[in-house]
Scaffold this motif. Structure first.
Motif, PDB file in Angstrom:
ATOM      1  N   ASP A 141       0.836  -1.209   0.000  1.00  0.00           N
ATOM      2  CA  ASP A 141       0.000   0.000   0.000  1.00  0.00           C
ATOM      3  C   ASP A 141       0.872   1.260   0.000  1.00  0.00           C
ATOM      4  N   ALA A 142       1.944   1.242   0.801  1.00  0.00           N
ATOM      5  CA  ALA A 142       2.845   2.390   0.858  1.00  0.00           C
ATOM      6  C   ALA A 142       3.551   2.589  -0.483  1.00  0.00           C
ATOM      7  N   ALA A 143       3.916   1.480  -1.127  1.00  0.00           N
ATOM      8  CA  ALA A 143       4.558   1.570  -2.444  1.00  0.00           C
ATOM      9  C   ALA A 143       3.602   2.168  -3.467  1.00  0.00           C
ATOM     10  N   HIS A 144       2.316   1.809  -3.366  1.00  0.00           N
ATOM     11  CA  HIS A 144       1.304   2.382  -4.274  1.00  0.00           C
ATOM     12  C   HIS A 144       1.209   3.892  -4.081  1.00  0.00           C
ATOM     13  N   GLU A 145       1.274   4.354  -2.841  1.00  0.00           N
ATOM     14  CA  GLU A 145       1.228   5.794  -2.566  1.00  0.00           C
ATOM     15  C   GLU A 145       2.449   6.493  -3.148  1.00  0.00           C
ATOM     16  N   VAL A 146       3.627   5.877  -2.978  1.00  0.00           N
ATOM     17  CA  VAL A 146       4.857   6.460  -3.529  1.00  0.00           C
ATOM     18  C   VAL A 146       4.761   6.535  -5.050  1.00  0.00           C
ATOM     19  N   ARG A 147       4.272   5.464  -5.661  1.00  0.00           N
ATOM     20  CA  ARG A 147       4.140   5.422  -7.127  1.00  0.00           C
ATOM     21  C   ARG A 147       3.165   6.489  -7.614  1.00  0.00           C
ATOM     22  N   SER A 148       2.051   6.635  -6.921  1.00  0.00           N
ATOM     23  CA  SER A 148       1.049   7.630  -7.311  1.00  0.00           C
ATOM     24  C   SER A 148       1.602   9.041  -7.196  1.00  0.00           C
ATOM     25  N   GLU A 149       2.336   9.305  -6.119  1.00  0.00           N
ATOM     26  CA  GLU A 149       2.934  10.633  -5.944  1.00  0.00           C
ATOM     27  C   GLU A 149       3.986  10.899  -7.018  1.00  0.00           C
ATOM     28  N   HIS A 150       4.773   9.874  -7.347  1.00  0.00           N
ATOM     29  CA  HIS A 150       5.780  10.019  -8.397  1.00  0.00           C
ATOM     30  C   HIS A 150       5.122  10.335  -9.743  1.00  0.00           C
ATOM     31  N   ASN A 151       4.046   9.621 -10.064  1.00  0.00           N
ATOM     32  CA  ASN A 151       3.335   9.868 -11.318  1.00  0.00           C
ATOM     33  C   ASN A 151       2.712  11.261 -11.336  1.00  0.00           C
ATOM     34  N   ARG A 152       2.191  11.690 -10.176  1.00  0.00           N
ATOM     35  CA  ARG A 152       1.590  13.034 -10.099  1.00  0.00           C
ATOM     36  C   ARG A 152       2.640  14.111 -10.357  1.00  0.00           C
ATOM     37  N   GLN A 153       3.820  13.948  -9.771  1.00  0.00           N
ATOM     38  CA  GLN A 153       4.890  14.923  -9.983  1.00  0.00           C
ATOM     39  C   GLN A 153       5.346  14.942 -11.436  1.00  0.00           C
ATOM     40  N   GLN A 154       5.403  13.762 -12.057  1.00  0.00           N
ATOM     41  CA  GLN A 154       5.779  13.707 -13.473  1.00  0.00           C
ATOM     42  C   GLN A 154       4.741  14.402 -14.344  1.00  0.00           C
ATOM     43  N   ASP A 155       3.464  14.180 -14.034  1.00  0.00           N
ATOM     44  CA  ASP A 155       2.404  14.845 -14.793  1.00  0.00           C
ATOM     45  C   ASP A 155       2.498  16.355 -14.638  1.00  0.00           C
ATOM     46  N   GLN A 156       2.774  16.824 -13.422  1.00  0.00           N
ATOM     47  CA  GLN A 156       2.916  18.254 -13.192  1.00  0.00           C
ATOM     48  C   GLN A 156       4.094  18.823 -13.971  1.00  0.00           C
ATOM     49  N   ALA A 157       5.207  18.073 -13.991  1.00  0.00           N
ATOM     50  CA  ALA A 157       6.397  18.541 -14.711  1.00  0.00           C
ATOM     51  C   ALA A 157       6.125  18.627 -16.210  1.00  0.00           C
ATOM     52  N   ARG A 158       5.419  17.615 -16.751  1.00  0.00           N
ATOM     53  CA  ARG A 158       5.096  17.648 -18.183  1.00  0.00           C
ATOM     54  C   ARG A 158       4.137  18.793 -18.505  1.00  0.00           C
ATOM     55  N   ALA A 159       3.150  19.015 -17.623  1.00  0.00           N
ATOM     56  CA  ALA A 159       2.206  20.116 -17.852  1.00  0.00           C
ATOM     57  C   ALA A 159       2.927  21.464 -17.784  1.00  0.00           C
ATOM     58  N   GLN A 160       3.854  21.598 -16.851  1.00  0.00           N
ATOM     59  CA  GLN A 160       4.621  22.842 -16.739  1.00  0.00           C
ATOM     60  C   GLN A 160       5.470  23.062 -17.984  1.00  0.00           C
TER      61      GLN A 160
END
Length: 211
Positions: A147-166
């Motif tokens: 479950d903790a790994a899923h949270e880390v993965r989701s946060e990593h994907n969110r940051q990548q999406d933000q970086a691409r949008a920026q």
């Protein structure tokens, strides 16, 4: 890697367990209760900062990096590898003479592993006085780690999406600024185009060489 294990570094063993958990997660016939009842081994210190050989092992075993990040949250700082030569010498002098003789005999005959790494591990353990603090922490279940790994993965994907949008916004802004500049200087832009066309037309053509 063998030397690290001999000196008491248990990170390679924990990485092997994480590799097994990574593969276990992909299986489809696992009962959820098994994930809940299976506890992790004691978390070694320094899991967030692997050595070169340990990182190579993690890559070779295909340990999920997000799972490793989640596991490392319960890991303390790696103990210093600096050796106090004077303290080590005093500790060795205090060893019972029969034990020192046996170590030297085994080393001379090659009947046992080299005593250096094991002695260093014992010295460090004696200097700390107790086991690594991280080993006394509450052991998490496989389900909690996943479950903790899923949270880390989701946060990593969110940051990548933000970086691409920026990056897209920056590109769009640069394009709009360029178009605005052209609009403000339309006459000069057309004059530059005309000059380029004129220079191209005036350039002499290179005659074709005979075949």
């Amino acid at each position: 890697m063998r030397t690290e294990l001999a000196t008491g570094d248990r990170r390679p063993l924990y990485l092997a367990w994480l590799s097994a958990l990574t593969r276990w997660e992909l299986e489809e016939d696992v009962d959820e209760d098994e994930y809940t009842s299976t506890l992790e081994p004691p978390v070694p210190a320094g899991l967030a900062h692997l050595t070169g050989p340990q990182q190579a092992l993690a890559d070779f075993l295909r340990v999920d990096p997000h799972l490793l990040t989640a596991a490392a949250r319960a890991s303390g700082a790696a103990p210093s590898q600096t050796i106090d030569k004077a303290a080590l010498a005093a500790w060795i002098r205090a060893l019972p003479q029969p034990e020192k003789d046996a170590l030297l005999l085994d080393a001379a005959l090659g009947t046992a592993p080299q005593p250096g790494p094991a002695l260093l591990a014992r010295h460090r353990a004696a200097s700390r006085g107790t086991a690594e603090p991280s080993t006394a922490a509450r052991r998490r279940s496989a389900a909690e780690l996943l479950d903790a790994a899923h949270e880390v993965r989701s946060e990593h994907n969110r940051q990548q999406d933000q970086a691409r949008a920026q990056a897209r916004r920056a590109q769009q802004s640069a394009r709009e600024s360029h178009l605005d500049h052209l609009a403000d200087n339309a006459e000069q832009a057309w004059q530059d185009v005309a000059n380029l066309i004129g220079r191209s037309s005036a350039a002499p053509m290179t005659p074709l060489s005979p075949s």
